[in-house]
Write an enzyme that holds these catalytic residues in place. Sequence first.
Site, PDB file in Angstrom:
ATOM      1  N   LYS A 156       6.537  -5.697   2.476  1.00 22.94           N
ATOM      2  CA  LYS A 156       7.618  -4.857   1.953  1.00 22.94           C
ATOM      3  C   LYS A 156       8.176  -3.945   3.051  1.00 22.94           C
ATOM      4  CE  LYS A 156       5.748  -4.753  -2.797  1.00 22.94           C
ATOM      5  NZ  LYS A 156       5.385  -3.843  -3.936  1.00 22.94           N
ATOM      6  N   ASN A 172       3.242   0.035  -1.464  1.00 21.89           N
ATOM      7  CA  ASN A 172       1.942  -0.621  -1.294  1.00 21.89           C
ATOM      8  C   ASN A 172       1.979  -1.829  -0.368  1.00 21.89           C
ATOM      9  OD1 ASN A 172       3.344  -2.304  -2.974  1.00 21.89           O
ATOM     10  ND2 ASN A 172       2.084  -1.902  -4.794  1.00 21.89           N
ATOM     11  N   HIS A 218       3.683  -7.741  -1.406  1.00 22.18           N
ATOM     12  CA  HIS A 218       3.834  -8.412  -2.699  1.00 22.18           C
ATOM     13  C   HIS A 218       3.136  -9.762  -2.603  1.00 22.18           C
ATOM     14  CE1 HIS A 218       5.654 -10.225  -6.261  1.00 22.18           C
ATOM     15  NE2 HIS A 218       5.783 -11.303  -5.507  1.00 22.18           N
TER      16      HIS A 218
HETATM   17  P1  IDP Z   1       1.833  -5.873  -8.108  1.00 20.08           P
HETATM   18  O1  IDP Z   1       2.758  -5.706  -6.927  1.00 20.08           O
HETATM   19  O2  IDP Z   1       0.437  -5.409  -7.798  1.00 20.08           O
HETATM   20  O3  IDP Z   1       1.886  -7.253  -8.710  1.00 20.08           O
HETATM   21  P2  IDP Z   1       3.450  -5.023 -10.397  1.00 20.08           P
HETATM   22  O4  IDP Z   1       2.883  -4.449 -11.651  1.00 20.08           O
HETATM   23  O5  IDP Z   1       3.971  -6.405 -10.437  1.00 20.08           O
HETATM   24  O6  IDP Z   1       2.341  -4.852  -9.237  1.00 20.08           O
HETATM   25  O7  IDP Z   1       4.605  -4.021  -9.936  1.00 20.08           O
HETATM   26  C1  IDP Z   1       5.534  -4.402  -8.948  1.00 20.08           C
HETATM   27  C2  IDP Z   1       5.703  -3.257  -7.984  1.00 20.08           C
HETATM   28  O8  IDP Z   1       6.331  -2.143  -8.661  1.00 20.08           O
HETATM   29  C3  IDP Z   1       4.396  -2.665  -7.444  1.00 20.08           C
HETATM   30  O9  IDP Z   1       3.882  -3.390  -6.339  1.00 20.08           O
HETATM   31  C4  IDP Z   1       4.826  -1.263  -7.061  1.00 20.08           C
HETATM   32  O10 IDP Z   1       5.544  -1.244  -5.834  1.00 20.08           O
HETATM   33  C5  IDP Z   1       5.787  -0.915  -8.188  1.00 20.08           C
HETATM   34  N1  IDP Z   1       5.116  -0.273  -9.339  1.00 20.08           N
HETATM   35  C6  IDP Z   1       4.312  -0.852 -10.257  1.00 20.08           C
HETATM   36  N2  IDP Z   1       3.902  -0.001 -11.212  1.00 20.08           N
HETATM   37  C7  IDP Z   1       4.482   1.179 -10.915  1.00 20.08           C
HETATM   38  C8  IDP Z   1       4.458   2.476 -11.544  1.00 20.08           C
HETATM   39  O11 IDP Z   1       3.802   2.702 -12.577  1.00 20.08           O
HETATM   40  N3  IDP Z   1       5.170   3.459 -10.925  1.00 20.08           N
HETATM   41  C9  IDP Z   1       5.905   3.255  -9.799  1.00 20.08           C
HETATM   42  N4  IDP Z   1       5.960   2.059  -9.181  1.00 20.08           N
HETATM   43  C10 IDP Z   1       5.258   1.028  -9.729  1.00 20.08           C
HETATM   44 MG    MG Z   2       3.508  -8.247  -9.638  1.00 15.99          MG
END
Ligand code: IDP
Ligand code: MG
Length: 140
Positions: free
Chosen positions: A10, A120, A123
Amino acid sequence: MLEKTLLMIKPDGVARGLEDEILKRVSQAGLKIVARKKLQLTIEQATEHYAVHKDKPFFPGLLKFITSGSVLACEVQGDKAIDKLRDLMGETNPLEAEPGTIRGDLREENVRTPEGTIKNLVHGSDSQESARRELGIYFS
Ligand code: IDP
Ligand code: MG
C-alpha cells in the site's frame, strides 16, 4: 494446492521504502512473485478493489488512503498462497499483529491516517474468489 493471490504494498509501504523488505519475507515463505506492477490507483480501481467494504463507515477514508500514492501490485503464486500470505501479513490492526508478521514488525508508531483509516502496509486476497477477482483488476 497451487494458488495465485494478489499482494499489494500500500502507499504507506511504498512511501517508507519497504518494498524489498516485504518481498523478501514473501520469498522466504516459499512464495513466488510472478508479476508486478507499480501504479497509483484511480478512484474507480480502488472502488472496485474494496467493493465489499462500500457500505462501511471507513470506506471514504480507505479510498483516500489507497489512492494517495504509488502501490506495488504483485501476482503471488505458491502452495496455499492465499492463507500463507494472510498469515505473513498479520492482523488488520498492526497494534494487534503478532511479532514476525509484516504488519506487526514494520508498523509505524501512528497506525492511522488523519481520517482514521488503518495504515497496515499490505493487502492480500482473503479467498480464491477474491484472488481471482482482484488479480483481474490489475493483471487482466
Ligand atoms: P484486511 O486488509 O486485513 O483484509 P479488511 O477488513 O478487508 O482488512 O479491511 C480493508 C482495509 O480497510 C484494512 O486493511 C484497513 O486498511 C482498512 N480498515 C479495516 N477496518 C477498519 C476500521 O475499522 N477502521 C479504519 N480502517 C479500517
Ligand atoms: Mg480484506
